[in-house]
Scaffold this motif. Structure first.
Motif, short mmCIF file in Angstrom:
data_model
loop_
_atom_site.label_atom_id
_atom_site.label_comp_id
_atom_site.label_asym_id
_atom_site.label_seq_id
_atom_site.Cartn_x
_atom_site.Cartn_y
_atom_site.Cartn_z
N ARG A 1 30.01 42.77 44.96
CA ARG A 1 30.82 42.69 46.38
C ARG A 1 30.41 41.00 46.85
NH1 ARG A 1 32.77 47.23 48.69
NH2 ARG A 1 32.25 49.29 47.97
N ILE A 2 31.43 40.46 47.18
CA ILE A 2 31.36 39.09 47.87
C ILE A 2 31.32 39.32 49.42
CG2 ILE A 2 32.35 36.97 47.74
CD1 ILE A 2 31.94 37.95 45.00
N LYS A 3 30.52 38.49 49.95
CA LYS A 3 30.02 38.45 51.41
C LYS A 3 30.45 36.80 51.65
CE LYS A 3 26.43 38.92 54.82
NZ LYS A 3 24.96 38.96 55.02
N LEU A 4 31.50 36.95 52.71
CA LEU A 4 31.97 35.70 53.15
C LEU A 4 31.50 35.77 54.84
CD1 LEU A 4 35.64 35.56 51.85
CD2 LEU A 4 33.70 34.63 51.06
N GLY A 5 30.44 34.98 55.13
CA GLY A 5 29.97 35.05 56.25
C GLY A 5 29.50 36.53 56.76
N GLN A 6 30.11 37.20 57.75
CA GLN A 6 29.60 38.40 57.98
C GLN A 6 30.66 39.67 57.45
OE1 GLN A 6 26.57 39.14 59.47
NE2 GLN A 6 26.28 36.84 59.71
N LEU A 7 31.76 39.10 56.72
CA LEU A 7 32.44 40.07 56.03
C LEU A 7 32.18 40.24 54.62
CD1 LEU A 7 35.30 41.26 56.38
CD2 LEU A 7 36.32 39.20 55.55
N LYS A 8 32.21 41.53 54.33
CA LYS A 8 31.79 42.09 52.90
C LYS A 8 33.06 42.52 52.34
CE LYS A 8 28.54 44.98 50.74
NZ LYS A 8 27.43 45.90 50.71
N LEU A 9 33.62 42.01 51.42
CA LEU A 9 34.87 42.26 50.53
C LEU A 9 34.64 43.50 49.84
CD1 LEU A 9 36.32 38.82 50.04
CD2 LEU A 9 36.60 40.08 51.87
N LYS A 10 35.87 43.85 49.23
CA LYS A 10 35.77 45.21 48.46
C LYS A 10 34.99 44.82 47.16
CE LYS A 10 40.23 44.53 45.96
NZ LYS A 10 41.54 45.16 45.67
N LYS A 11 34.84 45.89 46.35
CA LYS A 11 34.19 45.52 44.95
C LYS A 11 35.07 45.30 43.97
CE LYS A 11 31.47 49.05 43.78
NZ LYS A 11 30.98 50.23 43.13
N VAL A 12 34.53 44.05 43.05
CA VAL A 12 35.33 43.38 41.97
C VAL A 12 33.96 43.49 40.65
CG1 VAL A 12 36.82 42.03 43.56
CG2 VAL A 12 34.61 41.17 42.71
N ARG A 13 34.55 43.07 39.75
CA ARG A 13 33.77 43.12 38.58
C ARG A 13 33.68 41.60 37.93
NH1 ARG A 13 33.03 48.35 37.68
NH2 ARG A 13 31.89 48.14 35.77
N ILE A 14 32.60 41.41 37.65
CA ILE A 14 32.37 40.17 36.57
C ILE A 14 32.32 40.44 35.09
CG2 ILE A 14 30.87 38.00 36.35
CD1 ILE A 14 30.20 38.23 39.19
N LEU A 15 33.10 40.14 34.44
CA LEU A 15 33.45 40.18 33.01
C LEU A 15 33.07 38.85 32.33
CD1 LEU A 15 36.59 42.36 32.87
CD2 LEU A 15 34.31 43.38 33.14
N GLY A 16 32.44 38.94 31.10
CA GLY A 16 31.98 37.91 30.20
C GLY A 16 31.45 38.20 28.90
N THR A 17 31.24 37.11 28.19
CA THR A 17 30.68 37.18 26.81
C THR A 17 29.89 35.90 26.75
OG1 THR A 17 32.39 38.83 25.99
CG2 THR A 17 31.09 37.72 24.33
N CYS A 18 28.90 36.09 26.08
CA CYS A 18 27.81 34.90 25.55
C CYS A 18 27.53 34.92 23.98
CB CYS A 18 26.50 35.03 26.14
SG CYS A 18 26.63 34.63 28.03
N LYS A 19 28.34 34.15 23.56
CA LYS A 19 28.29 33.93 22.28
C LYS A 19 27.01 33.35 21.46
CE LYS A 19 33.17 34.54 21.08
NZ LYS A 19 33.03 35.98 20.46
#
Length: 256
Positions: free
Chosen positions: A213-231
């Motif tokens: 969840r991203i926090k902008l100042g005092q605002l907490k946004l909805k849940k998102v996902r971080i996807l990635g791969t390390c080769k």
């Protein structure tokens, strides 16, 4: 004499009261109408009802279809909403200047890689990951439900998760994650890994799926996902010792 008197009486009656069938009715005269512009010009106006040219009746204005009107209003509201959302997103981007977090694999240790009696392969890896938040005004809440896994080609060796925590502005956090798993095709998999070890270049993929969840100042946004791969390219699979990572390339993105 008797026969002449009736004829004489009939004649006198006809003279006094003429029969309509025997008397011709003179044709009706047509009045003459003079025009003001030229008194010498006259026009014969026929008797009877006149057929003056009437102006064509005006058609009532067509009523707009209610469905078309609702559609126009809906499209207008959607366009206005898109403009407002776009303007808000642009302002927030200029104010907060968001950047994706960065991740790197610092080291990898294999604590167990055993072929069981049922020919399944049990693997236990310990991975140290550094998570960096480069944003000056944005905080990141790492939520429960994350998945980290180590793969050899298309085969998953082990998996695990990272704990729940909050990462502040321009913060760097080191995470030690334990991964474990069991594969039923252990003998075939172990033979393939031993062949790769002879070359000194064993390809491994570390896949990451983390809800945040991203926090902008005092605002907490909805849940998102971080996807990635390390080769990763490692030089060996020796247990209970640090494995040298000869090559590492990570690629991450954000999924709404």
């Amino acid at each position: 004499m008797q026969n002449k008197e009736p004829r004489h009486l009939i004649t006198d009656y006809q003279r006094i009261h003429p029969v309509a069938d025997d008397v011709e009715t003179p044709p009706p005269t047509r009045p003459r109408v003079s025009f003001r512009g030229d008194p010498a010009v006259h026009r014969q106006v026929p008797l009877g009802p006149t057929t003056a040219a009437m102006p064509p009746a005006l058609k009532p204005p067509k009523k707009r279809n209610c469905w078309c009107k609702c559609l126009c209003w809906t499209v207008s509201l959607l366009i206005l909403l898109l403009i407002i959302v776009g303007a808000t997103a642009g302002i927030m981007y200029l104010v907060f200047q968001p950047k994706l977090p960065k991740y790197s694999v610092d080291n990898l240790r294999i604590s167990d890689l055993t072929l069981n009696f049922d020919l399944s392969l049990y693997a236990r890896f310990n991975v140290r990951i550094t998570a960096e938040n480069p944003n000056k005004k944005i905080g990141i809440y790492y939520e429960l439900g994350s998945h980290l896994s180590v793969w050899y080609k298309d085969t998953r060796l082990c998996q695990g998760s990272i704990p729940r925590f909050y990462q502040g502005h321009q913060n760097r956090t080191v995470l030690n994650v334990a991964l474990s798993g069991q594969n039923q095709y252990g003998r075939t998999l172990l033979e393939a890994l031993q062949e790769e070890q002879q070359t000194g270049r064993i390809p491994l993929d570390l896949k990451i799926d983390v809800p945040v969840r991203i926090k902008l100042g005092q605002l907490k946004l909805k849940k998102v996902r971080i996807l990635g791969t390390c080769k990763l390219i490692v030089d060996s699979l020796s247990t209970n010792s640090l494995i040298r990572i000869t090559s590492s390339a990570c690629d991450f993105g954000l999924k709404l």
